[in-house]
Design a protein around this motif. Structure first.
Motif, mmCIF file in Angstrom:
data_model
loop_
_atom_site.group_PDB
_atom_site.id
_atom_site.type_symbol
_atom_site.label_atom_id
_atom_site.label_comp_id
_atom_site.label_asym_id
_atom_site.label_seq_id
_atom_site.Cartn_x
_atom_site.Cartn_y
_atom_site.Cartn_z
ATOM 1 N N THR A 184 0.803 -1.219 0.000
ATOM 2 C CA THR A 184 0.000 0.000 0.000
ATOM 3 C C THR A 184 0.838 1.272 0.000
ATOM 4 O OG1 THR A 184 -0.199 -0.068 2.399
ATOM 5 C CG2 THR A 184 -1.958 -1.100 1.116
ATOM 6 N N VAL A 232 -7.830 1.144 4.829
ATOM 7 C CA VAL A 232 -8.921 0.178 4.637
ATOM 8 C C VAL A 232 -8.408 -1.242 4.870
ATOM 9 C CG1 VAL A 232 -10.584 -0.742 2.978
ATOM 10 C CG2 VAL A 232 -10.108 1.705 3.022
ATOM 11 N N ALA A 233 -7.239 -1.561 4.320
ATOM 12 C CA ALA A 233 -6.713 -2.923 4.447
ATOM 13 C C ALA A 233 -6.452 -3.280 5.909
ATOM 14 C CB ALA A 233 -5.424 -3.068 3.627
ATOM 15 N N THR A 255 -6.437 -6.306 -9.008
ATOM 16 C CA THR A 255 -6.276 -4.928 -8.547
ATOM 17 C C THR A 255 -5.043 -4.259 -9.128
ATOM 18 O OG1 THR A 255 -6.810 -6.060 -6.489
ATOM 19 C CG2 THR A 255 -6.760 -3.674 -6.444
ATOM 20 N N GLY A 286 -4.774 -10.027 -5.938
ATOM 21 C CA GLY A 286 -4.309 -8.642 -6.002
ATOM 22 C C GLY A 286 -3.468 -8.402 -7.243
ATOM 23 N N VAL A 326 -9.924 -3.456 7.841
ATOM 24 C CA VAL A 326 -10.670 -4.663 7.489
ATOM 25 C C VAL A 326 -10.021 -5.894 8.130
ATOM 26 C CG1 VAL A 326 -11.221 -6.215 5.565
ATOM 27 C CG2 VAL A 326 -11.683 -3.771 5.362
ATOM 28 N N ALA A 357 -3.637 -8.926 1.856
ATOM 29 C CA ALA A 357 -4.685 -7.916 2.053
ATOM 30 C C ALA A 357 -4.292 -6.615 1.368
ATOM 31 C CB ALA A 357 -4.919 -7.694 3.548
ATOM 32 N N ILE A 391 -6.402 -4.874 -1.527
ATOM 33 C CA ILE A 391 -7.181 -3.684 -1.163
ATOM 34 C C ILE A 391 -6.471 -2.384 -1.547
ATOM 35 C CG2 ILE A 391 -8.277 -2.466 0.774
ATOM 36 C CD1 ILE A 391 -8.759 -5.188 2.054
ATOM 37 N N LYS A 392 -5.152 -2.367 -1.573
ATOM 38 C CA LYS A 392 -4.347 -1.231 -2.027
ATOM 39 C C LYS A 392 -4.397 0.002 -1.126
ATOM 40 C CE LYS A 392 -5.327 -0.503 -6.442
ATOM 41 N NZ LYS A 392 -5.143 -0.144 -7.847
ATOM 42 N N ASN A 393 -5.513 0.230 -0.430
ATOM 43 C CA ASN A 393 -5.580 1.393 0.460
ATOM 44 C C ASN A 393 -5.200 0.949 1.860
ATOM 45 O OD1 ASN A 393 -6.860 3.025 2.586
ATOM 46 N ND2 ASN A 393 -7.564 4.263 0.866
#
Ligand SMILES: Nc1ncnc2c1ncn2[C@@H]1O[C@H](COP(=O)(O)OP(=O)(O)OP(=O)(O)O)[C@@H](O)[C@H]1O
Ligand SMILES: [Mg+2]
Lengths: 253, 320
Positions: A76, A170-171, A247, A243, A174, A161, A165-167
């Motif tokens: 991230t 948020v990752a 993503t 991912g 979560v 994760a 999710i990249k952010n």
């Protein structure tokens, strides 16, 4: 080529201070939980029967969180500061990037987990000795190995994760919500509770539960130690592969 | 470095990018950048320059078409940093990392010795700031660090997105010399810019883009040819106008004795005066510069800008 890329990852890791602060958090959490386990047990003979729990202090608390965060940050940070652009320019294949990051993160997890165990033993062994508690280390190798494996694997799960999710906020959020709450809520829902052994906390429990204890929680039987390890590895790798394939293949603008 | 060989030719063919919601950022774009030249990539804001460069570098997936460097897609080039150097927007740095460490990471990834990082950071004039965190760099310093990163693998192709952004006049002068130096070494440089006059001074060729489409490409001479305006002052305008018209040139009498002549260079007008025995009191030629051409070609996109008066610059001084 993989060697060069691992060297690049190592330099990314050591050229900011994040590694140091995360290490500090790991050491602080491990120390706090080890001290809590020993200091919080009033009677020496009670402590003697709890040696296993004391030696699991490194995983008993929240030390998995900084390890998880390190894994998440590996991907991230690149998006947050757009260093993903030079990274992809140097290594156009997203698969290679994630493959290298997986190895690098596993290595970081191993080193940090070892440090946590050393800190734990450095606190526990002398302290237990003053409390006249005998620790038969050879018979506790399995216990220490469980703590080590869980910590190291959480770095890998974090990487997955992060890739998916990249952010980073948020990752991390979560991940922690799942491990700390949702997994456990699953356990009390009648039909759904049987997936618990395949969730992160169910797998963690399978690895750290004492061989002599009950392997059934609320009517759900945990996996074997090997099964628990496999579940954590699969979570990390599957998220990392998704991912890299989905993503990370999106446009970098 | 691969030098001015086919391995550094850039070919963009039918390239399109649709970001969804009907935004055609790049639309059926085709152009070629010849090895060993500096090519300016021009277009107003939102024309699709950055998107095109990012597709060329494998960062953005095209909706259609191809972009290759030396016949290969960027993604297929082994160890691309040693073939192609790129500097995109000046924000791709971890703020807590030093400039030198940023470059050393690239050295490690490309299998280059760390001495390359020291060399390029000195080359772009950042030697003194090498060990400072990027957080404390000015915009111009970040641009220079981006150029250093592009140079790290000694590539034969350089792709630079608005490298002049944030540079002070000194920096721009430095950049201009830098381009000349790179081209003299036989490298291909594709540089997007708004600094049209800077481009005019250093570019051999330009590719002009507007709303995702190619407007014009070619050498600056080719593009500005035919935009010559020659002004003469003469006591005998009538016979001269007739002679010029007979030679196929367009003539407008601006004021008594003052003619504006289009369609030919100043040398031709001077020659016609001489052979027709016309007395001239002034002869001056001007040619549209790149900026005029750019505004003429991309007018629609510039309605928000204040109207710019046509300002042809003298190419040949007045002759009395
Ligand atoms: N990630 C994205 N999602 C949606 N639209 C985008 C995205 N990136 C660019 N665009 C759109 O594509 C078009 C071209 O943008 P681009 O950044 O390539 O232009 P540019 O020529 O580089 O402009 P500038 O001179 O301002 O840098 C614009 O209309 C822009 O809004
Ligand atoms: Mg742009």
């Amino acid at each position: 080529m993989i060697g060069n890329l691992l060297r690049a990852e190592y330099r990314k890791f050591t050229s900011t201070q994040v590694w140091f602060w995360m290490l500090l958090v790991c050491v602080a959490l491990t120390s706090a939980f080890t001290a809590g386990q020993i200091g919080g047990t009033k009677y020496d003979d009670e402590l003697q029967s709890n040696v296993r729990d004391v030696l699991l202090s490194a995983t008993g608390g929240f030390t998995y969180i900084p390890l998880f965060v390190l894994g998440v940050l590996s991907v991230t940070t690149e998006y947050r500061y757009q260093t993903i652009t030079p990274t992809v320019l140097a290594t156009p294949s997203r698969w290679t990037i994630i493959f290298v990051k997986t190895i690098a993160t596993a290595l970081v997890g191993i080193v940090y987990a070892l440090i946590c165990l050393i800190v734990e033993l450095a606190i526990a062994l002398p302290w237990l000795a003053t409390r006249h508690v005998h620790v038969d280390l050879p018979s506790q190798v399995g216990t220490l190995a469980s703590a080590f494996v869980v910590l190291a694997l959480f770095a890998l799960v974090g990487l997955g994760a992060g890739a998916l999710i990249k952010n980073q906020i948020v990752a991390v959020t979560v991940g922690v919500i799942f491990v700390a709450f949702l997994d456990h809520i699953v356990l009390i829902i009648p039909g759904v509770k049987h997936i618990y052994p395949y969730l992160l906390s169910g797998a963690t429990n399978a690895i750290t539960v004492s061989p002599h204890d009950d392997h059934t929680i609320n009517g759900v039987t945990l996996l074997s130690v090997g099964g628990g390890i496999a579940v954590l590895v699969v979570w990390g790798l599957v998220m990392a592969v998704l991912g890299a394939g989905i993503t990370m293949n999106r446009d970098i603008t | 470095m691969t030098g001015a060989s086919d391995s550094s030719r850039i070919v963009v063919n039918g390239l399109s990018k649709d970001f969804g919601r009907g935004i055609k950022a790049v639309d059926q774009l085709s152009f070629t950048v010849e090895p060993g030249s500096v090519t300016g990539f021009l277009g107003p804001n939102g024309a699709g320059k950055t998107t095109t460069l990012r597709m060329l570098l494998g960062l953005v997936n095209p909706s259609a078409g191809t972009a290759t460097i030396g016949g290969q897609a960027y993604r297929d080039i082994t160890n691309p940093l040693t073939r192609v150097g790129a500097s995109l927007e000046a924000s791709s740095y971890h703020p807590a990392r030093t400039g030198l460490n940023h470059l050393r990471i690239l050295c490690a990834a490309a299998g280059l010795p760390d001495s390359r990082a020291d060399a390029v950071i000195a080359q772009v004039g950042l030697g003194d700031a090498a060990k400072r965190k990027v957080r404390g760099y000015s915009l111009g310093m970040r641009q220079r660090l981006g150029l250093a990163a592009a140079l790290i693998g000694d590539p034969g192709v350089l792709i630079l997105d608005e490298p002049a952004n944030g540079l002070d006049p000194d920096g721009i002068r430095w950049l201009r010399g830098f381009f000349r130096h790179l081209a003299a070494e036989g490298r291909s440089v594709l540089v997007s810019s708004h600094q049209l006059n800077e481009i005019q001074e250093v570019a051999d060729r330009v590719v002009i883009l507007d709303r995702g489409r190619l407007v014009r490409s070619g050498s600056i001479d080719e593009l500005t040819a035919g935009t010559d305006v020659v002004r003469v002052h003469t006591p005998t305008p009538q016979p001269f106008a007739a002679a010029l018209a007979a030679a196929g040139l367009g003539v407008v009498e601006l004021a008594p004795g003052v003619l504006d002549i289009r369609g030919g260079p100043v040398e031709l007008v001077g020659h016609l005066a001489f052979v027709n025995g016309i007395e001239l009191h002034q002869l001056s030629g001007s040619r549209a510069n790149l900026e005029d051409l750019f505004f003429a070609l991309t007018q629609g996109a510039h309605q928000a800008l204040p109207q710019r008066p046509p300002a042809p610059q003298p190419r040949v001084g007045g002759v009395q």
